[in-house]
Design a protein around this motif. Structure first.
Motif, PDB file in Angstrom:
ATOM      1  N   TYR A 391       0.834  -1.204   0.000  1.00 14.11           N
ATOM      2  CA  TYR A 391       0.000   0.000   0.000  1.00 14.11           C
ATOM      3  C   TYR A 391       0.869   1.255   0.000  1.00 14.11           C
ATOM      4  O   TYR A 391       0.594   2.218  -0.725  1.00 14.11           O
ATOM      5  CB  TYR A 391      -0.920  -0.002   1.219  1.00 14.11           C
ATOM      6  N   GLU A 392       1.910   1.247   0.800  1.00 17.04           N
ATOM      7  CA  GLU A 392       2.779   2.421   0.906  1.00 17.04           C
ATOM      8  C   GLU A 392       3.512   2.708  -0.399  1.00 17.04           C
ATOM      9  O   GLU A 392       3.816   3.864  -0.714  1.00 17.04           O
ATOM     10  CB  GLU A 392       3.785   2.211   2.039  1.00 17.04           C
ATOM     11  N   ARG A 399      -3.625   1.541  -4.537  1.00 15.54           N
ATOM     12  CA  ARG A 399      -4.033   1.925  -3.183  1.00 15.54           C
ATOM     13  C   ARG A 399      -5.533   1.700  -3.026  1.00 15.54           C
ATOM     14  O   ARG A 399      -5.998   1.190  -2.001  1.00 15.54           O
ATOM     15  CB  ARG A 399      -3.677   3.393  -2.902  1.00 15.54           C
ATOM     16  N   TYR A 400      -6.295   2.082  -4.063  1.00 17.50           N
ATOM     17  CA  TYR A 400      -7.738   1.866  -3.977  1.00 17.50           C
ATOM     18  C   TYR A 400      -8.082   0.380  -4.036  1.00 17.50           C
ATOM     19  O   TYR A 400      -9.044  -0.070  -3.406  1.00 17.50           O
ATOM     20  CB  TYR A 400      -8.474   2.618  -5.086  1.00 17.50           C
ATOM     21  N   ASP A 402      -6.415  -1.980  -2.624  1.00 17.79           N
ATOM     22  CA  ASP A 402      -6.286  -2.450  -1.244  1.00 17.79           C
ATOM     23  C   ASP A 402      -7.466  -1.996  -0.392  1.00 17.79           C
ATOM     24  O   ASP A 402      -8.020  -2.773   0.395  1.00 17.79           O
ATOM     25  CB  ASP A 402      -4.976  -1.935  -0.637  1.00 17.79           C
ATOM     26  N   VAL A 403      -7.850  -0.731  -0.543  1.00 12.16           N
ATOM     27  CA  VAL A 403      -8.978  -0.205   0.231  1.00 12.16           C
ATOM     28  C   VAL A 403     -10.255  -0.972  -0.110  1.00 12.16           C
ATOM     29  O   VAL A 403     -11.067  -1.291   0.772  1.00 12.16           O
ATOM     30  CB  VAL A 403      -9.149   1.304  -0.042  1.00 12.16           C
ATOM     31  N   ALA A 409      -7.786   1.685   4.540  1.00 11.94           N
ATOM     32  CA  ALA A 409      -6.331   1.743   4.432  1.00 11.94           C
ATOM     33  C   ALA A 409      -5.695   1.012   5.619  1.00 11.94           C
ATOM     34  O   ALA A 409      -6.381   0.671   6.596  1.00 11.94           O
ATOM     35  CB  ALA A 409      -5.882   3.200   4.390  1.00 11.94           C
ATOM     36  N   ASP A 411      -3.967   2.034   8.091  1.00  8.85           N
ATOM     37  CA  ASP A 411      -4.151   2.666   9.398  1.00  8.85           C
ATOM     38  C   ASP A 411      -5.575   2.493   9.924  1.00  8.85           C
ATOM     39  O   ASP A 411      -5.828   2.677  11.122  1.00  8.85           O
ATOM     40  CB  ASP A 411      -3.786   4.153   9.332  1.00  8.85           C
ATOM     41  N   GLU A 412      -6.502   2.107   9.031  1.00  5.10           N
ATOM     42  CA  GLU A 412      -7.882   1.860   9.449  1.00  5.10           C
ATOM     43  C   GLU A 412      -8.131   0.384   9.763  1.00  5.10           C
ATOM     44  O   GLU A 412      -9.006   0.056  10.573  1.00  5.10           O
ATOM     45  CB  GLU A 412      -8.849   2.305   8.346  1.00  5.10           C
ATOM     46  N   TYR A 417      -4.707  -6.245   7.730  1.00  3.90           N
ATOM     47  CA  TYR A 417      -3.573  -6.161   6.807  1.00  3.90           C
ATOM     48  C   TYR A 417      -2.422  -7.045   7.278  1.00  3.90           C
ATOM     49  O   TYR A 417      -1.792  -7.739   6.474  1.00  3.90           O
ATOM     50  CB  TYR A 417      -3.094  -4.714   6.681  1.00  3.90           C
TER      51      TYR A 417
END
Length: 499
Positions: A391-392, A399-400, A402-403, A409, A411-412, A417
């Motif tokens: 993701y990073e 990125r989307y 993964d979301v 994300a 951190d959520e 993960y």
């Protein structure tokens, strides 16, 4: 043409003057629709989103763009169609068949008078046709298909050709627009196996197809009424290719999973087995040619290719079953395929391996690190090894991705993960493992894969690492593809003691 990379872009079409390209792409910041001007060599973004902009179409008159957009942050399956003028993208108009519906795959007619698209409404798949100027619905037809791909309109916009996917096969259909009605013609009789493409020149349609045991060796030419006018057989293969059969097996929780089983020889000949895991994951193992699968079969393996939860071709609910459960029930389905294979005649129960690429490569790593006693060996190409680091390093599109699958994300959803990342469980790895990766991969970035391998070596794990220095997500060069597939096959033959 360009001195700097534009990101990952796909060409939607040329403007009629041949001076501008309409692009669908993404970079580190955005998913976008853009225009690239060949005279100034500059790219201008017309539409941006933090979410996927996968399917778009540029009208042949050079005026209009239509694109499928996930608009609802709380429901990633809710897609609408955005329509705007190429030279005035500020004025957006929206098409929606309803809240929670997935409107997708727009296709302009040659004169831009009509706009067709697909609509997933509940558990149904629909073909919808709108007036291209008024953006009002003209006709709608439910189609018995799990995936519907719109290919081409006829020159006079009277009908359009479709490719329909269901239960691991593609077929060719034609949809005739008759006033406010759509009449469907099923031409699945054109091919044994799966249709790949359909191209038209205004008078004829060229159709190509293949099957698991038949390469894409020729094409059929049809007139606009769908009658065959010629069949061109371009290649003959004199090889004892494995014959596929479709089976249904029961996963650990009772779910029914379809799979393809491919082997040569009779049941008296004992062979090692391989679970072949497709990528995506929103894809499928279909009755189409796979040279790597047949190479495995010709080398003495029995291959089973399961369509695990998350695969296309088995309905919307099944396709969405691994959202928030990446590496969960879908992995259990692959383990169930191995257990099913062990019970079959002609299979060595102790010599079962697992192989796959991209998401399939991820499943290889996750299987060997979370279910270490199931498989004797594993071979994964361009895999995900660490979802957090991926993701990073990812661009806007992934990125989307993964979301979408994790529901947020890192951190959520930090625990999910970590739990679903093979690097978290690497200390449990027992089986020998082959990994191949491209140093330029933007989908499954190289650093997390390299870290996984180095951590494994540090722990004394048996990992063979093949690095393609000039390749990305898969091998674009034939020499690199052959090199990777040969090394993978040789590794499997050594580790599973195939003579």
């Amino acid at each position: 043409v360009t001195s700097e990379p534009l990101g990952r872009v796909y060409v939607d079409g040329w403007t009629p003057d041949g001076q501008r390209l309409v692009l669908n792409g993404n970079d580190d910041d955005d998913n976008f629709i853009a225009v690239f001007d060949l005279r100034t060599r500059e790219m201008t973004k017309l539409f941006t989103s933090e979410r996927w902009l996968e399917n778009s179409d540029f009208s042949e008159d050079g005026l209009m763009v239509a694109i499928a957009v996930p608009r609802n942050a709380d429901d990633p399956e809710d897609h609408d169609i955005a329509v705007f003028e190429l030279d005035d993208p500020s004025e957006l108009r929206w098409i929606s068949t309803g809240e929670g519906h997935r409107d997708d795959d727009p296709l302009w007619s040659p004169d831009s008078a009509l706009l067709a698209f697909t609509a997933e409404i509940g558990d149904t798949t629909n073909l919808v046709i709108y007036d291209g100027a008024a953006l009002k619905e003209i006709a709608r037809k439910e189609i018995e298909a799990d995936v519907l791909s719109l290919r081409y309109w006829s020159p006079d916009s009277d009908f359009l050709d479709l490719i329909v996917e269901r239960h691991g096969r593609n077929s060719f259909w034609r949809a005739h627009l008759e006033g406010s009605d759509i009449r469907l013609v099923d031409r699945s009789d054109l091919s044994e196996g799966s249709i790949h493409t359909a191209h038209r020149d205004g008078e004829r349609v060229a159709v190509t197809s293949s099957a698991i045991n038949r390469p894409q060796t020729g094409l059929q030419l049809l007139d606009l009424d769908g009658n065959e006018v010629a069949e061109l057989d371009l290649v003959h293969l004199e090889l004892p290719l494995g014959t596929p059969r479709s089976v249904w097996l029961q996963s650990r929780d009772g779910a029914q999973i379809q799979a393809w089983v491919v082997r040569t020889g009779n049941d008296d000949e004992v062979q090692p087995g391989l679970v072949y895991v497709h990528g995506g994951p929103t894809m499928a193992s279909k009755d189409t040619w796979r040279r790597d699968m047949q190479a495995m079969v010709l080398s003495g393996f029995t291959v089973i290719a399961p369509n695990f939860r998350g695969s296309t071709g088995f309905g919307p609910e099944f396709r969405k079953a691994n959202i928030l459960d990446v590496g969960g029930k879908d992995l259990e389905d692959c383990i169930a395929a191995a257990e099913w294979l062990r019970k079959q005649p002609g299979i060595d129960r102790e010599r079962i391996g697992i192989t796959g690429g991209s998401y399939g490569g991820y499943m290889v790593l996750q299987a060997l690190t979370t279910s270490p006693d199931t498989f004797a060996v594993g071979a994964g190409t361009v895999p995900v090894a660490d979802w957090i680091q991926d993701y990073e390093l990812a661009d806007a599109s992934f990125r989307y991705y993964d979301v979408y699958f994790f529901g947020g994300a890192p951190d959520e959803k930090p625990d999910l993960y970590r739990e679903r990342s093979p690097i978290t469980h690497i200390q449990k790895l027992k089986a020998p493992l082959f990994i191949s990766a491209g140093r330029n991969d933007s989908r499954c970035p190289f650093p997390p894969i390299e870290h996984f391998v180095e951590k494994g070596w540090e722990l004394g794990k048996e990992i063979e690492f093949n690095v393609q220095e000039s390749e990305g997500h898969g091998a674009a060069r034939k020499t690199a593809a052959i090199d990777t597939e040969l090394k993978l096959l040789q590794f499997l033959r050594r580790r599973l003691a195939v003579a």
